[in-house]
Each structure stands twice: as C-alpha cells, then as structure tokens.
Write a protein that holds these residues in place. Structure first.
Motif, PDB file in Angstrom:
ATOM      1  N   ASP A  35      12.712  -6.203  -4.684  1.00  0.00           N
ATOM      2  CA  ASP A  35      13.044  -5.163  -3.715  1.00  0.00           C
ATOM      3  C   ASP A  35      11.845  -4.309  -3.343  1.00  0.00           C
ATOM      4  OD1 ASP A  35      12.981  -4.192  -6.329  1.00  0.00           O
ATOM      5  OD2 ASP A  35      14.249  -2.492  -5.857  1.00  0.00           O
ATOM      6  N   MET A  36      10.652  -4.698  -3.686  1.00  0.00           N
ATOM      7  CA  MET A  36       9.454  -3.924  -3.349  1.00  0.00           C
ATOM      8  C   MET A  36       8.665  -4.678  -2.286  1.00  0.00           C
ATOM      9  SD  MET A  36       8.077  -2.451  -6.971  1.00  0.00           S
ATOM     10  CE  MET A  36       9.086  -1.373  -7.984  1.00  0.00           C
ATOM     11  N   GLU A  37       8.838  -4.259  -1.033  1.00  0.00           N
ATOM     12  CA  GLU A  37       8.182  -4.948   0.064  1.00  0.00           C
ATOM     13  C   GLU A  37       7.421  -4.001   0.986  1.00  0.00           C
ATOM     14  OE1 GLU A  37      11.323  -7.036   2.001  1.00  0.00           O
ATOM     15  OE2 GLU A  37      11.361  -8.668   0.525  1.00  0.00           O
ATOM     16  N   ILE A  38       7.828  -2.751   1.062  1.00  0.00           N
ATOM     17  CA  ILE A  38       7.201  -1.801   1.980  1.00  0.00           C
ATOM     18  C   ILE A  38       6.918  -0.488   1.248  1.00  0.00           C
ATOM     19  CG2 ILE A  38       8.248  -2.791   4.063  1.00  0.00           C
ATOM     20  CD1 ILE A  38      10.376  -0.647   3.953  1.00  0.00           C
ATOM     21  N   GLU A  39       6.178   0.382   1.901  1.00  0.00           N
ATOM     22  CA  GLU A  39       5.761   1.629   1.281  1.00  0.00           C
ATOM     23  C   GLU A  39       6.951   2.477   0.857  1.00  0.00           C
ATOM     24  OE1 GLU A  39       2.318   4.911   2.240  1.00  0.00           O
ATOM     25  OE2 GLU A  39       3.629   4.301   3.892  1.00  0.00           O
ATOM     26  N   GLU A  40       7.998   2.479   1.657  1.00  0.00           N
ATOM     27  CA  GLU A  40       9.165   3.301   1.349  1.00  0.00           C
ATOM     28  C   GLU A  40       9.836   2.873   0.050  1.00  0.00           C
ATOM     29  OE1 GLU A  40       8.293   2.285   4.260  1.00  0.00           O
ATOM     30  OE2 GLU A  40       8.107   4.145   5.403  1.00  0.00           O
ATOM     31  N   ASP A  41       9.745   1.587  -0.294  1.00  0.00           N
ATOM     32  CA  ASP A  41      10.305   1.126  -1.570  1.00  0.00           C
ATOM     33  C   ASP A  41       9.595   1.788  -2.740  1.00  0.00           C
ATOM     34  OD1 ASP A  41      12.040  -0.592  -0.222  1.00  0.00           O
ATOM     35  OD2 ASP A  41      10.598  -2.231  -0.238  1.00  0.00           O
TER      36      ASP A  41
ATOM     37  N   ALA B 212       5.603  -0.422 -15.310  1.00  0.00           N
ATOM     38  CA  ALA B 212       4.882  -1.692 -15.529  1.00  0.00           C
ATOM     39  C   ALA B 212       4.495  -2.340 -14.214  1.00  0.00           C
ATOM     40  CB  ALA B 212       5.717  -2.644 -16.381  1.00  0.00           C
ATOM     41  N   LEU B 213       4.113  -1.500 -13.235  1.00  0.00           N
ATOM     42  CA  LEU B 213       3.654  -2.008 -11.951  1.00  0.00           C
ATOM     43  C   LEU B 213       2.132  -2.125 -11.979  1.00  0.00           C
ATOM     44  CD1 LEU B 213       5.845   0.099  -9.463  1.00  0.00           C
ATOM     45  CD2 LEU B 213       6.347  -2.118 -10.493  1.00  0.00           C
ATOM     46  N   SER B 214       1.648  -3.280 -11.612  1.00  0.00           N
ATOM     47  CA  SER B 214       0.204  -3.496 -11.552  1.00  0.00           C
ATOM     48  C   SER B 214      -0.327  -2.930 -10.242  1.00  0.00           C
ATOM     49  CB  SER B 214      -0.095  -4.997 -11.648  1.00  0.00           C
ATOM     50  OG  SER B 214      -1.461  -5.230 -11.469  1.00  0.00           O
ATOM     51  N   PHE B 215      -1.422  -2.140 -10.319  1.00  0.00           N
ATOM     52  CA  PHE B 215      -1.945  -1.528  -9.092  1.00  0.00           C
ATOM     53  C   PHE B 215      -3.447  -1.331  -9.208  1.00  0.00           C
ATOM     54  CE2 PHE B 215      -0.878   1.956 -11.941  1.00  0.00           C
ATOM     55  CZ  PHE B 215      -1.977   2.802 -11.839  1.00  0.00           C
ATOM     56  N   THR B 216      -4.065  -1.190  -8.049  1.00  0.00           N
ATOM     57  CA  THR B 216      -5.455  -0.776  -7.947  1.00  0.00           C
ATOM     58  C   THR B 216      -5.502   0.431  -7.027  1.00  0.00           C
ATOM     59  OG1 THR B 216      -5.845  -2.276  -6.087  1.00  0.00           O
ATOM     60  CG2 THR B 216      -6.336  -3.105  -8.306  1.00  0.00           C
ATOM     61  N   ARG B 217      -6.571   1.206  -7.142  1.00  0.00           N
ATOM     62  CA  ARG B 217      -6.659   2.439  -6.359  1.00  0.00           C
ATOM     63  C   ARG B 217      -7.827   2.374  -5.392  1.00  0.00           C
ATOM     64  NH1 ARG B 217      -5.842   7.636 -10.219  1.00  0.00           N
ATOM     65  NH2 ARG B 217      -6.428   8.607  -8.226  1.00  0.00           N
TER      66      ARG B 217
ATOM     67  N   ARG C 218       0.835  -1.208   0.000  1.00  0.00           N
ATOM     68  CA  ARG C 218       0.000   0.000   0.000  1.00  0.00           C
ATOM     69  C   ARG C 218       0.866   1.253   0.000  1.00  0.00           C
ATOM     70  NH1 ARG C 218      -5.237   1.304   1.150  1.00  0.00           N
ATOM     71  NH2 ARG C 218      -5.672  -0.876   1.652  1.00  0.00           N
ATOM     72  N   LEU C 219       0.530   2.172  -0.874  1.00  0.00           N
ATOM     73  CA  LEU C 219       1.191   3.477  -0.911  1.00  0.00           C
ATOM     74  C   LEU C 219       0.141   4.560  -0.717  1.00  0.00           C
ATOM     75  CD1 LEU C 219       3.803   5.235  -1.720  1.00  0.00           C
ATOM     76  CD2 LEU C 219       2.577   5.538  -3.857  1.00  0.00           C
ATOM     77  N   ARG C 220       0.401   5.442   0.237  1.00  0.00           N
ATOM     78  CA  ARG C 220      -0.468   6.588   0.454  1.00  0.00           C
ATOM     79  C   ARG C 220       0.122   7.791  -0.275  1.00  0.00           C
ATOM     80  NH1 ARG C 220       0.294   6.270   6.707  1.00  0.00           N
ATOM     81  NH2 ARG C 220       2.286   5.539   5.878  1.00  0.00           N
ATOM     82  N   ALA C 221      -0.647   8.389  -1.142  1.00  0.00           N
ATOM     83  CA  ALA C 221      -0.146   9.518  -1.925  1.00  0.00           C
ATOM     84  C   ALA C 221       0.306  10.646  -1.012  1.00  0.00           C
ATOM     85  CB  ALA C 221      -1.222  10.002  -2.897  1.00  0.00           C
ATOM     86  N   ALA C 222      -0.450  10.904   0.059  1.00  0.00           N
ATOM     87  CA  ALA C 222      -0.088  11.985   0.982  1.00  0.00           C
ATOM     88  C   ALA C 222       1.236  11.690   1.665  1.00  0.00           C
ATOM     89  CB  ALA C 222      -1.200  12.175   2.018  1.00  0.00           C
TER      90      ALA C 222
ATOM     91  N   PHE D 158      -2.795   3.537  -3.192  1.00  0.00           N
ATOM     92  CA  PHE D 158      -2.488   2.592  -4.258  1.00  0.00           C
ATOM     93  C   PHE D 158      -2.122   1.253  -3.631  1.00  0.00           C
ATOM     94  CE2 PHE D 158      -1.859   6.718  -6.060  1.00  0.00           C
ATOM     95  CZ  PHE D 158      -2.170   6.605  -7.415  1.00  0.00           C
ATOM     96  N   LEU D 159      -2.685   0.187  -4.141  1.00  0.00           N
ATOM     97  CA  LEU D 159      -2.272  -1.169  -3.788  1.00  0.00           C
ATOM     98  C   LEU D 159      -1.479  -1.710  -4.965  1.00  0.00           C
ATOM     99  CD1 LEU D 159      -5.379  -2.712  -2.004  1.00  0.00           C
ATOM    100  CD2 LEU D 159      -3.164  -2.174  -1.007  1.00  0.00           C
ATOM    101  N   VAL D 160      -0.169  -1.754  -4.793  1.00  0.00           N
ATOM    102  CA  VAL D 160       0.746  -2.102  -5.885  1.00  0.00           C
ATOM    103  C   VAL D 160       1.209  -3.541  -5.716  1.00  0.00           C
ATOM    104  CG1 VAL D 160       2.891  -1.517  -7.054  1.00  0.00           C
ATOM    105  CG2 VAL D 160       1.508   0.291  -6.014  1.00  0.00           C
ATOM    106  N   THR D 161       1.028  -4.341  -6.753  1.00  0.00           N
ATOM    107  CA  THR D 161       1.518  -5.723  -6.750  1.00  0.00           C
ATOM    108  C   THR D 161       2.885  -5.752  -7.431  1.00  0.00           C
ATOM    109  OG1 THR D 161      -0.724  -6.600  -6.860  1.00  0.00           O
ATOM    110  CG2 THR D 161       1.073  -8.086  -7.462  1.00  0.00           C
ATOM    111  N   PRO D 162       3.946  -6.041  -6.683  1.00  0.00           N
ATOM    112  CA  PRO D 162       5.286  -6.049  -7.294  1.00  0.00           C
ATOM    113  C   PRO D 162       5.355  -7.057  -8.434  1.00  0.00           C
ATOM    114  CG  PRO D 162       5.432  -6.127  -4.897  1.00  0.00           C
ATOM    115  CD  PRO D 162       3.999  -6.362  -5.251  1.00  0.00           C
ATOM    116  N   PRO D 163       5.993  -6.703  -9.537  1.00  0.00           N
ATOM    117  CA  PRO D 163       6.147  -7.656 -10.644  1.00  0.00           C
ATOM    118  C   PRO D 163       7.135  -8.757 -10.285  1.00  0.00           C
ATOM    119  CG  PRO D 163       7.334  -5.628 -11.116  1.00  0.00           C
ATOM    120  CD  PRO D 163       6.585  -5.392  -9.846  1.00  0.00           C
TER     121      PRO D 163
END
Length: 794
Positions: A452-458, A432-437, A405-409, A442-447
């Motif tokens: 290396d994509m495991e947390i919001e900071e990534d 090419a990151l798959s996501f839903t809003r 999960r990524l928060r835009a704010a 954003f809920l991003v599914t790492p490809p």
C-alpha cells in the motif's frame, strides 16, 4: 484477525494494559472490534490427578474418587462424569472456589458420602459451550498448579478489523512489528534458520503462469508421523485465533500462516506424479476441493497441478484427492507467492472463501516465502519427526518496489504539526522502512510486506499514524471569506426544487444504474453498442447507466400504487449518461443534469369541489410553463419511444430543445400494469436554472380594448404555426392574442376547424379610437387570409 494477547506479548511486550494496547492499536488504524478474556472469572481451581475410582454405594451414575491435589493428602470427591477414570489429570475446584454463574463449592454430602470439591468440565469453567465429560489434561500437567496459570486463562483475545490495504497485519509478526513501531518496545520476531536437507528427494517445479505465480518453493518431507498429537501450546494459540485444531500437519501450516502471514499447503507426496506446475486452468477442468465441493474451474483461475491432474486452486483451497490424511507419511510442502490480481474474487465466484485467499488477494510478503517453508519444516520435524529434502525454488519477476519520495515540508503542511527530518527518520526506522536522505527529502523503498505504499501521501499517512491522531491538534479552519456574487440571471437549484414542491410534486432520488429493459422500453436502446454497461454492477438488475429519468419514476409510481396511493406527483434531479467521444471531463461520456417529473391520478386532491378530473397533458404543460416563466415556450409534436405517439411534445426555448412532455405510451401502461397513463416530462436542468433578468415596462393607465375573432382554417394547421406567422405582421397596438375556443362540426366545412381568439389592444399614451381598433383588426384578418387561407366565420 483474532489472536491471543499472550502470544503477541511473546513477540513484543509493551508496558501497557490490555485496554491501553487496544486503544493504541485502534488509533493507529488497526481497529480493535473486540477484546475479551478467554475465560470468565473463577478461583481455587487446580490441576488434580484421580488416584482411585469406585462406584457410589447408593447411586448408579456416581463415583467416589480419591484425588491428589498436591498437598500429599488425597481428597475424596464424588463425581458423576462418565469419563472419570484413575490416572487422569483433570481440573479440580477446591472447597471455597467460586465458579462462573455464581456457583460456590463447599464440602457437602452426596447420597451420604462426603465430597470435598468438584472435578470440572470445560463447560463448568466457562471455556466451552458444551462438554460431555471432564476436561482431560495432558499427562505432564503439574498437580497442584492453578488451572488458570496452566491453561493461560488470564489471557485475552483481540479481534481487529483490518482495512484491505493492511494485509501485513494478518499475522502475529505483522502486528508485533506495528506495536513495536507505535510504542517503541523491542520486538522479538520469530527466528527462523534453514533446515539442512537430510535426504535428496525432491520434486521439480515449473512456472507455466509466471505473472500469476512468480515465486514457488517446494520441499519433500518423508517418514512423518501424521498421527502425532498437536502440542497443547500450539492448539491453544490456534483455537484462540478462531482456527479449529485438525491434525498436527494441518495445524502446523495454519500456525505458520498466523505467525508469519504466509499461507502454506501440504500435499501427500505419494499421490503426485512428476513435476508440480503453476498454470492456468484448462478447458472443462474440474476439481474436487477439500470442502467436498466439485467445481468446474474457469480459464482465469490459477491452478497447482502435477503432470496428470489438478491438485489445488492456487492460493485458495487444496484438492481432496491430493490432500494429506492421518495415514500420510510423505508430504510435499508448498510455500508460494501468488499475485493478488490472480487470486482476487475467485473464491467468492464459487461461493466460498478461505484464510489463504483472504491473504493472497490482499498481498503476501514475498520476501518471507522461503522463511515460512523453513519454519514449517522446523515445526514438522519437531512434532511429527521425519527427514526433509532440499528446498526447490522456481522464480520469475517479482513485484517491483520503486522508491517513493517524501518531502518533510510537505508532510508538515498536510498534517499541520512540526515534525523535523529526524523525527520522520525515527518513524521510518521504527516501521522497518528502508530509506535514503537527500537533504530533508526521503527516498523510501517499500518493504516486501507493504503493498500500500505507492505515493507520497501513503508515507504521510504512516507518519500520522505513528505520531498519533490524538496528538495532531484540531484547529478551527481559517480562511479569507468573501461574499460571492449571485448572478441575477441564475437561480439556485434549491429554488427550482422549491417551485416544483409548491406545485405539489415530491422529490425522489433513484439509482443512476438501471435495468436493461428500461433502456429498451423508454429510450429504445437495444443494441449492445447503445448501452453503457457497468463492469461490476451491485445487482444483476442494475447493470446499465440510465439515459433518461423515466424508468426510475415509473418504478416509483408502481411502488406507490401498490401502497394504495391514488394521486402521485414526483420529480427527480439527476444525471443521465450518453456516449460522446468529445465529452469532458469524463472522456467518451456526456453526463447532463436533467429534471424529470411524473403526474398521475386526480388533477386536484380529492375533495367535495374537485370534480374528480384526471390530470392530463395540459395540466403538466402549465406546470412546466410556470417553471420557465416569464420565458415563452414552444411545443412541437414529438415521436418518443416512451411517450404516446399523439400526446407528446418537444419543448423549445428560444429555438433550442430543452425537454419533452407527454403521456406514457399505451404499450408501457399495459406492460407495467398501470390503471391509466401518467404524464411524464424531462427538462434540461441547466437551462431551467437560468432566470430572466427583470426589465421595466411601462404600465398603461388607459383601458384596453378587447375584441373576439373567429376564423376557419385547415384542420391540419397547427396553432403554433399560426401564431408564429402573426409575429411582426400585426399592429403594435395588439398586446395579446389568446385562443379560447376550437370548434369542429355543424356549420364548419369538412377538414376545417374554427379557431376563436381573444385580441387585447392597448396603448400607454392614450385611449384608442374605434377607427384604430377597426384598422388593427382588419390588418389581423388580412394577415390570416393571406398567410393561412383563413376565412372569417359567419
């Protein structure tokens, strides 16, 4: 990772110069270490064909050649290359050409024969270090075409330095994907289609270690021509990526690895027996590798094997006995996903590395594993011919790709720039990151190619890279500043260091991990349970955590003595480490700050008035008392494994143990080859930083009365015990009692000793009378007689 710019631009071609592209990649986190042309500057060199070769009439090693340069009129050129022959196509420098090294070609006579140009080797063109003859070009090279154009010598080679988390960029496909996301340029990634099976031959695959190898594809390809030449375009791309061309089959597997990032391996299918297994190594198993090194494999090494023998170290290197050769006509092609933890460190353990292990231990795109075997099959059939069998798949549980999960704010707050949800969505789409809003979340599914994509900071880091670090403004920090109060009863650490420096000590900084022998010598820790052992030490002699500071200080002393330093004063402030189940913040380990010190050599710097006396226990005791002043310390006898049994003391402050002091134990003086014993101390640093709050006391205007008192007591009586017994038992007029003499010998009974004290008496309101002084002295004598059996010395 090295690659050809021209190769990259076939996949993505942004409207940028080479230098601009290099800067953009570096600012996006793919640091370009080097950008260099594949060939130095030269001109007027073309593809030419040798029509006729005759011996030079006046020179045994020269030939007179008739050369077709594409103008219709053959040119005469004298050539001394040993491999020149009629029918060859070679580079030809025309008159007026400028070659590397400021070498200009002109029409000249060579031993009386006119020569209009020069036939060139790769060395003369600056594209090889050495050459034994002319650079022979393929037979289909177009005569008259510029050699720079034909060999793509206006190309550049990029070399990028990747951090371990960006394994997806260990391929041209991954780099092209990045360039497309950064620049917005359209990408033309390799299109791979399934190769239909034309034969039914196959070999079963068994996953005996599914956690280490959860995915394996295998395919039999028969009737291949292993001696077929590698296409020049493929060979060129490989060489500019730092990989030497070996044979067509090997080159194709290497090419697919560079193109798609998936390492492949080809076995000689005729040398395999039964099913192919991905299993862990068996006890005492050995393997002869392709590098001709025979290694005994350990139990945690993943192996590829058939029913009878090991074939390869999975993801690292193949075996020599099952490897393909120029005689191979039937191969078994492997494309697999090996878990990074199953590969990491194994190659380094055996003293080598490989391109495959470099990729697998960082993570390979398991979503492209089958795509890679199809691409390799396609190239093998095109270059070497043959018939392909069906792809055999063995599959277990692949790594999960939970959404992040990524928060835009939150992203805007961390980066300090306004972004907006639409901008973030555009960035994720470019990557090419798959996501839903969910609103602005954003809920991003790492490809499958990003491990290396495991947390919001990534994800925030990805946004920062794509926005561009240059575009994130650098604001001066703003904060509400407040002057913090400095407790009066606490002195800063630098002040303690300064006090020691003022007394002639120099600060050292040593590693907190030490030799195991030091812990045995200086802390008496020999049992394994006593030691705090490092899981991954930087060196074998630095394998345990220290429990005191003595080892490092002794090592510093030894180093100084080897460099002819005869007087050494050292101190160190650092943590020591002890097992403690209740300790926090690191559970199970207590890590107090300690101050350690060492004094060796002369008590004073060498000089005409110093006398040459060596430093002793009491010199260092004075230094410690000065550090704690005005607090009063107590010193008690101590048994310590590092210190001399009779010259060591525990240091007490208000009844609490705050450290120790003593000479180094004679055994360690001998072991560490020291000329004499240094004096060592170690103190609790937090206690040392505590400072006494000043308290006003009236200064007497009246003269003191000083009397001396000598008493005979038992030789085993400690001075500190005697002084403690006098506390509260003497007249309030007594301001100070100081021992100034100890005597044993003639006039003193056996097993007795004489102690002489200086007694200072004073009052703040009046001058003392003789009667008061006598009464106070008598009270003191009575206390000594009753409490300690003391006798006045005559």
């Amino acid at each position: 990772m090295k690659f050809s710019e021209s190769w990259l631009r076939t996949l993505v071609d942004p409207k940028l110069t080479s230098e601009e592209l290099s800067h953009l990649l570096t600012m996006a986190g793919l640091e370009v270490e080097d950008l260099a042309p594949v060939a130095p500057a030269f001109n007027q060199v073309i593809v030419a064909q040798v029509l006729e070769v005759v011996k030079h009439p006046d020179a045994d090693r020269l030939n007179v050649c008739q050369v077709d340069i594409g103008t219709g009129t053959p040119q005469q050129i004298v050539c001394g290359a040993p491999n020149v022959a009629a029918g060859l196509k070679v580079p030809c420098a025309l008159p007026g050409a400028e070659l590397p090294g400021d070498f200009r070609i002109k029409v000249a006579k060579v031993r009386g024969i006119e020569s209009s140009g020069m036939l060139c080797s790769a060395k003369e063109l600056g594209i090889a270090e050495e050459a034994s003859g002319l650079l022979i070009l393929p037979a289909d090279a177009p005569v008259g075409q510029s050699i720079r154009q034909y060999l793509e010598l206006d190309d550049n080679v990029f070399e990028i330095k990747l951090t371990p988390n960006r394994a997806d960029c260990l391929s041209l496909q991954g780099i092209a994907r990045e360039v497309g996301a950064i620049t917005g340029a359209l990408t033309n990634l390799p299109q791979v289609s399934e190769v239909a099976a034309s034969i039914t031959d196959s070999r079963p695959v068994v996953l005996d270690a599914p956690t280490a190898c959860p995915l394996y594809y295998g395919r039999v390809v028969k009737n291949v021509d292993a001696k077929a030449p590698t296409p020049e375009w493929m060979k060129r791309r490989l060489e500019r990526s730092g990989i030497r061309s070996i044979s067509a089959l090997v080159d194709i597997t290497n090419y697919v690895m560079l193109e798609l990032g998936q390492p492949l391996h080809a076995f000689d299918n005729t040398k395999l027996e039964g099913a192919v297994h991905a299993r862990m190594a068996k006890p005492e198993e050995k393997l002869l590798l392709l590098n001709e090194q025979t290694i005994p494999v350990e139990a945690d090494v993943l192996m590829i094997a058939d029913e009878a023998k090991p074939l390869a170290m999975a993801g690292i290197m193949g075996g020599e006995e099952s490897g393909i050769t120029l005689e191979t006509s039937e191969l078994f092609l492997e494309s697999a996903f090996f878990a990074p933890k199953a590969i990491a460190g194994r190659a380094r353990r055996y003293g080598f590395s490989s391109d495959a292990s470099h990729r697998f231990e960082r993570g390979v795109d398991f979503g492209g594993t089958k795509r890679a075997i199809e691409r390799a099959t396609e190239l093998i059939l095109a270059v070497c011919g043959g018939q392909a069998g069906p792809v055999v798949e063995a599959k277990a549980d692949l790594p999960a790709r939970p959404p992040v999960r990524l928060r835009a704010a939150r992203a805007e707050k961390v980066l300090g720039v306004p972004l907006g949800a639409e901008k973030i969505a555009s960035i994720f789409s470019g990557l090419a990151l798959s996501f839903t809003r969910e609103g602005d979340d954003f809920l991003v599914t790492p490809p499958t190619w990003r491990f290396d994509m495991e947390i919001e900071e990534d994800l925030i880091e990805e946004i920062a890279r794509l926005v561009g670090y240059d575009n994130i403004p650098a604001h001066a920090p703003r904060a509400r500043m407040a002057m913090l109060r400095q407790p009066e009863a606490q002195r800063p650490a630098y002040r303690v260091r300064q006090m020691l420096a003022d007394r002639g000590y120099q600060e050292v900084v040593n590693f907190a991990f030490v030799e195991e022998a030091w812990e045995a010598d200086f802390a008496a820790k020999t049992a394994e349970a006593d030691l705090i052992r490092l899981a991954n030490p930087i060196a074998s002699q630095m394998a345990v955590m220290r429990s005191n500071l003595f080892g490092g200080l002794i090592a510093n002393l030894v180093t100084n003595l080897k460099r002819k330093q005869s007087r050494v004063r050292l101190f160190e402030v650092g943590r020591t480490f002890h097992r403690d189940a209740a300790a926090q913040p690191v559970a199970g380990y207590r890590q107090p700050w300690r101050l350690g010190g060492l004094a060796f050599g002369g008590a004073l710097p060498e000089g005409w008035g110093s006398g040459g006396r060596k430093v002793d226990f009491y010199d260092v005791k004075g230094d410690i008392e000065a550090l704690f002043a005005p607090a009063e310390l107590r010193f008690e006898k101590l048994a310590h494994p590092a210190l001399h049994p009779g010259r060591a003391a525990r240091i007490l402050l208000n009844g609490e143990d705050v450290g120790c002091l003593g000479e180094l134990h004679p055994e360690w003086v001998q072991k560490y080859d020291l000329p004499n014993a240094p004096v060592l101390f170690e103190l609790d640093f937090s206690t040392l930083k505590a400072a006494a709050v000043p308290a006003y006391a009236e200064v007497s205007k009246f003269p003191p009365v000083i009397r001396d008192l000598a008493v005979v007591v038992d030789q085993g009586l400690a001075l500190q015990a005697l002084l403690d017994g006098l506390q509260g038992q003497v007249s309030p007029l007594v301001r100070d009692i100081q021992l100034f003499d100890v005597y044993v010998g003639k006039g003193v009974p056996e097993n007795k000793k004489s102690l002489a004290f200086r007694i200072v008496m004073q009052d703040t309101q009046r001058t003392l009378q003789d009667s008061e002084v006598d009464a106070a002295m008598q009270q003191l004598v009575s206390c000594l007689e009753q409490a300690f059996g003391a006798q006045l010395r005559a």
